[in-house]
Design a protein around this motif. Structure first.
Motif, PDB file in Angstrom:
ATOM      1  N   GLU A 115      43.070 -46.015  62.869  1.00 40.35           N
ATOM      2  CA  GLU A 115      43.849 -45.247  63.838  1.00 40.35           C
ATOM      3  C   GLU A 115      43.536 -43.761  63.779  1.00 40.35           C
ATOM      4  N   LYS A 116      43.492 -43.192  62.595  1.00 38.76           N
ATOM      5  CA  LYS A 116      43.245 -41.749  62.489  1.00 38.76           C
ATOM      6  C   LYS A 116      41.876 -41.400  63.062  1.00 38.76           C
ATOM      7  N   LEU A 117      40.856 -42.187  62.713  1.00 42.25           N
ATOM      8  CA  LEU A 117      39.511 -41.936  63.228  1.00 42.25           C
ATOM      9  C   LEU A 117      39.491 -42.069  64.748  1.00 42.25           C
ATOM     10  N   CYS A 118      40.157 -43.081  65.281  1.00 41.26           N
ATOM     11  CA  CYS A 118      40.175 -43.295  66.726  1.00 41.26           C
ATOM     12  C   CYS A 118      40.917 -42.162  67.433  1.00 41.26           C
ATOM     13  N   ARG A 119      41.992 -41.680  66.818  1.00 39.99           N
ATOM     14  CA  ARG A 119      42.711 -40.538  67.401  1.00 39.99           C
ATOM     15  C   ARG A 119      41.796 -39.305  67.458  1.00 39.99           C
ATOM     16  N   ASP A 120      41.097 -39.063  66.356  1.00 44.33           N
ATOM     17  CA  ASP A 120      40.202 -37.897  66.319  1.00 44.33           C
ATOM     18  C   ASP A 120      39.102 -38.016  67.367  1.00 44.33           C
ATOM     19  N   ILE A 121      38.522 -39.208  67.485  1.00 43.78           N
ATOM     20  CA  ILE A 121      37.442 -39.408  68.447  1.00 43.78           C
ATOM     21  C   ILE A 121      37.957 -39.223  69.874  1.00 43.78           C
ATOM     22  N   GLN A 122      39.116 -39.826  70.181  1.00 40.05           N
ATOM     23  CA  GLN A 122      39.636 -39.713  71.531  1.00 40.05           C
ATOM     24  C   GLN A 122      40.008 -38.271  71.868  1.00 40.05           C
ATOM     25  N   LYS A 123      40.508 -37.516  70.884  1.00 38.22           N
ATOM     26  CA  LYS A 123      40.820 -36.107  71.126  1.00 38.22           C
ATOM     27  C   LYS A 123      39.543 -35.327  71.442  1.00 38.22           C
TER      28      LYS A 123
END
Length: 477
Positions: A17-25
């Motif tokens: 989740e954290k990695l996906c949040r960073d990527i989407q941001k």
């Protein structure tokens, strides 16, 4: 090498989740270079929503592909390949999209998912380069340093002294500027194809046989830019960052984007400076699913479907249903979301609405009377929006029958629910995606499932060319 995470479309991302949040941001901020492989123009996706939050849970969306962010790499593939030994469903969809088997099944294990997207990227590069070269080679204004006896430019005195002063060779050092095929963009294309050949030699041999004009274009470019192999890949990537905006060479812009993606993935990685950027290649599974139904289920209809936009409300609004059968008063939409298969009940034989001949037809699976299926979903908003969309199509286009066609893990018969006035019905039509140990077995099973629907549903009988004037769905008028 980047650390790889494997995810599936329309599924929770779990511990990523954290990695996906960073990527989407990063994507929302525009710090990305992502190529949409299904875009006919080969454009980079500006800000695709690859991940999103639903009901407090971060999930993947409709995209599959590869994303790289710093030292992290995420591979997203089809949820229907989670239990297959290889990505058979993706192979099937890509094979249908390309019209033949160009991507290979040679890779095994965890690298198989990644290689599939890489191979498709190379195939798209070959198709785009061949198409662009048919309109003529890409010539650009470039500077060249020459040292020979045919002076055609500005004499370079310091270099002439350095190279020719002590030699009686009849040469003169000079600089020339001209429009030429020997330019950074063509060197980029050559280096990308060279990197692809080293990484996937069998694929490039298949492309040479399938696209002879692609091979001929590469030979011409290599002859026109003899020093392309010595040029630094990092320098070429930097020199080709600017888009090709000249309208004469508009077909070369998708080639530039695909070549840069290939070189970033398969060439020598340039030194990265500044904040990390998200790079990758994506496939839109919603579009692939629609294309599969178009080619395998509804193509060749006796009374053909339409996919053109239609104006309503005096031209103020345009509607474009996926499959509109104007002769039969039926509109269907391709839906790939996983929520739809959760609406299917366990039901027996039910009577569908009366047909045009006044008779009732036995159709398996009327909607379950045990509660509202839309309330069994969390969240139900996406399904409700789809229902409103189809009902809007039916109202605006004067259709008595509407529905959705979606993939499912379990075989279920189509089900229908009445819509208000007698004779109106909403259909849920699942297509079972099989599991198999071998791809040939998988393809045979999925072909059989599509054939089953073609034989079972009246709208599909029209496609298979059966005689008679059966309406696509029994209606009452």
């Amino acid at each position: 090498m980047p650390e790889n995470e494997l995810l599936y479309d329309y599924r929770p991302v779990g511990g990523c989740e954290k990695l996906c949040r960073d990527i989407q941001k990063r994507i929302y901020d525009g710090d990305c270079r992502i190529v949409n492989l299904l875009d006919e123009k080969g454009r980079e996706e500006p800000r695709p929503e690859v991940f999103g939050e639903e009901n407090g849970i971060w999930q993947t969306r409709q995209y599959v592909g590869i994303l790289e962010y710093g030292k992290e790499q995420i591979t997203i593939t089809s949820r229907f390949d989670a239990t297959n030994p290889q990505p058979f469903f993706l192979w099937y969809l890509i094979e249908n999209f390309l019209g033949e088997s160009l991507v290979s099944q040679e890779s095994v294990g965890g690298a198989c998912q990644k290689n599939l997207f890489d191979e498709f990227l190379i195939v798209r590069l070959a198709i785009q380069l061949q198409k662009a070269f048919k309109r003529g080679g890409l010539r650009a204004y470039n500077s060249f340093e020459r040292n020979d006896g045919k002076v055609r430019g500005i004499i370079d005195v310091p270099r002439h002294i350095r190279e020719n002063l002590e030699l009686d060779n009849g040469c003169m050092a000079y600089r020339i500027q001209a429009y030429s095929l020997d330019n950074p963009w063509n060197i980029l294309f050559l280096q990308a194809c060279g990197a692809a050949c080293k990484r996937f030699p069998n694929l490039t041999r298949r492309l040479d046989r399938r696209f002879p004009e692609f091979s001929a274009a590469l030979r011409i470019l290599a002859q026109s830019a003899p020093g392309w192999e010595e040029a630094g890949q990092g320098q070429i990537l930097r020199r080709t960052e600017q888009s090709i905006s000249n309208p004469i060479y508009r077909d070369w812009e998708p080639v530039r984007l695909a070549a840069r993606a290939v070189l970033r993935r398969m060439g020598t990685r340039p030194d990265k400076t500044g904040a990390p950027m998200v790079t990758g290649v994506l496939l839109d599974m919603d579009r692939l699913w629609e294309r599969l139904l178009e080619d395998k289920l509804f193509m060749g209809a006796k009374k053909p479907f339409s996919q053109q936009s239609r104006s309503v409300l005096g031209g103020h609004v345009e509607l474009r249903p996926d499959f509109y059968f104007p002769h039969w008063g039926t509109v269907l939409d391709a839906k790939n979301r996983s929520l739809w298969e959760r609406t299917l009940p366990d039901a027996g034989i039910a009577k569908a609405p009366r047909g045009t001949d006044g008779e009732e037809y036995d159709f398996p699976g009327k909607g379950s009377p045990e509660g509202k299926w839309s309330e069994m979903l969390t969240p139900p908003d996406a399904v409700r929006d789809n229902v409103y969309q189809i009902l809007g199509y039916m109202l605006a286009l004067g259709c008595s029958q509407g529905g959705v066609v979606f993939p499912s893990h379990i075989r279920r018969d189509p089900v229908w629910d009445p819509v208000g006035p007698p004779g109106l019905a909403f259909w849920r039509i699942p297509v079972c995606i099989p599991q198999a140990e071998m791809y040939e077995d998988f393809r045979k099973r999925l072909d059989g499932e599509l054939l089953r629907l073609r034989e079972q549903m009246p709208v599909c009988r029209i496609v298979s060319g059966h005689p008679g004037s059966i309406a696509p769905f029994p209606v009452s008028r």
